[in-house]
Design a protein around this motif. Sequence first.
Motif, short mmCIF file in Angstrom:
data_model
loop_
_atom_site.label_atom_id
_atom_site.label_comp_id
_atom_site.label_asym_id
_atom_site.label_seq_id
_atom_site.Cartn_x
_atom_site.Cartn_y
_atom_site.Cartn_z
N ASP A 39 32.69 41.45 35.76
CA ASP A 39 31.08 41.48 34.56
C ASP A 39 31.82 42.11 33.40
OD1 ASP A 39 29.78 40.77 36.72
OD2 ASP A 39 28.88 42.50 36.84
N PHE A 42 33.54 39.98 30.22
CA PHE A 42 32.48 39.78 28.87
C PHE A 42 31.48 40.31 28.15
CE2 PHE A 42 30.52 38.31 33.25
CZ PHE A 42 29.78 38.88 32.98
N GLU A 106 34.62 26.06 34.94
CA GLU A 106 33.14 26.28 34.30
C GLU A 106 32.89 28.05 33.77
OE1 GLU A 106 33.37 26.77 37.87
OE2 GLU A 106 32.68 28.82 38.32
N THR A 107 33.94 28.20 34.18
CA THR A 107 34.33 29.83 33.35
C THR A 107 34.78 29.58 31.84
OG1 THR A 107 35.40 30.80 35.16
CG2 THR A 107 34.95 32.18 33.37
N SER A 108 34.08 30.11 30.82
CA SER A 108 34.77 29.51 29.88
C SER A 108 35.91 31.04 29.66
CB SER A 108 33.50 30.53 28.53
OG SER A 108 33.70 32.25 28.99
N ARG A 110 37.05 32.79 27.72
CA ARG A 110 37.56 33.88 26.41
C ARG A 110 36.86 34.88 28.46
NH1 ARG A 110 35.98 38.82 26.69
NH2 ARG A 110 35.38 39.90 25.47
N ASP A 111 35.92 33.94 28.79
CA ASP A 111 35.48 35.56 29.99
C ASP A 111 36.79 35.16 30.98
OD1 ASP A 111 34.47 36.20 32.33
OD2 ASP A 111 33.26 34.78 32.58
N VAL A 113 40.42 35.06 30.20
CA VAL A 113 40.81 35.85 29.84
C VAL A 113 40.62 37.19 29.66
CG1 VAL A 113 42.37 36.38 27.39
CG2 VAL A 113 41.86 34.26 28.19
N GLY A 114 39.07 37.29 29.14
CA GLY A 114 39.22 38.81 29.16
C GLY A 114 39.04 39.40 31.35
N ILE A 116 41.41 37.79 33.23
CA ILE A 116 43.07 38.10 33.90
C ILE A 116 43.17 39.95 32.91
CG2 ILE A 116 45.33 37.21 33.59
CD1 ILE A 116 43.29 34.89 33.15
#
Lengths: 297, 124
Positions: A39, A42, A106-108, A110-111, A113-114, A116
């Motif tokens: 969580d 993001f 379905e993951t954005s 940015r989400d 990369v965050g 990871i």
Amino acid sequence: MSKSEPVKPVRETVRDLIRAAGGGLLVGLPLLYTMEMWDHSFLLPSWKIVVLLGVAFVVVVGFSAVSGFRRERSWAELLIDSVETMGIGAVVATVALLLLGRIGLETSLRDAVGKIALEMIPVAFGVSLAGGQLASPDDDPEDAAAQGSSVGDGAGVGAFGRLFIAGGGALLFALNIAPTEEPLLLGVEAEWWLLLLVIPATLAMTFAIVFYADFRGGRSLDAGDSPLDHPLTETLAAYAVSLLVSLLLLWAFGRTDGVGLRAIIGQVIMLAAVASFGAAAGRLLVGGSQQQQQEAT
Amino acid sequence: MRQNWAEWATLAVSVVAVIGVIGGLTLDGIFTDAGPPEPVVELQVDAAYQTETGWIVPGTVSNDGGEAAEAIVLRATASVAGNEEENEITLDYLPPGTDVDVSFGFSAEPDGEVTVQTIGFRLP
């Protein structure tokens, strides 16, 4: 690098990589299975995650520098090793997150990369440990002398080096707790006298672990030359580092935003109790005097 | 010992991975407008289906804003057999740019359109 030098067999490199991935997962799996880590990918602003990555990188560089798995290295080699450690951490974290279904189509971006970026931190610490600590001593005869004694002979690590490792250990341990809500609850609910009891209890226990309990890598009560080389001052300094690391992590995970000073202090003290054990474990890792090392082997 | 191709490959992949992660986050931090959360709901009325416990209307919730929202409460309203029916669902988190699949249940197939309203959310 002359032509006459033999090329390292690919087989060995593959084994190194597998060991790195194994070590990374060994340390990283608990946090790969922690909901708050997913969580926070993001919930946290990008720059905070970059700051955390930066701190992690410094710890990895420091650990590589202190750990003896290839003592005689130039700064460039040290940097390359550290980038590789972070890179392997990122790849292992990505594969694990994909397999766990935490990132998908379905993951954005940015989400993903965050996620990871956050999860690669504990994995990279594990990769780093796998390089320095978990390597079998006879893996490479050339390095065996430095490697066999693990990070090893305390003679090579000064008081500041030891404190740095203490900070790394504190970060590694506290990172497992800091993203969760428990430190906040513990800190907010604790009475002031309870907090005042936790501090000496933490100090006494970490002091005993490093200087009294006879763990491998533990040290005697003899003081060294540096003011930091005394059991009492070192314990206090390591505790101070643990407090700082705890504050950094709580800030990074947004646990200090809009929270009163009293609650922040409570959280820091409660988390620092965990961090201190990491700091103690780190100092056990870099070990005691050469004489004690020889006794152990 | 000289490096073999596997070591060079490891280094190359590592550099790309590290630059990708840090670069991605940095670019996001600089260029993404951190506007407030904007929950958007798209219902798939055609994909609705009957179950023993009611009529289920699936849909997708996304966030067109820049910031994540926490504890989002959505309320769907529709007229079923002449009576107005309401129901609410709560999403734990709604990160920007991520789709979350949801479903609203009604006692029977609604007569007309199903409307969805955001009741509220918490900011992280």
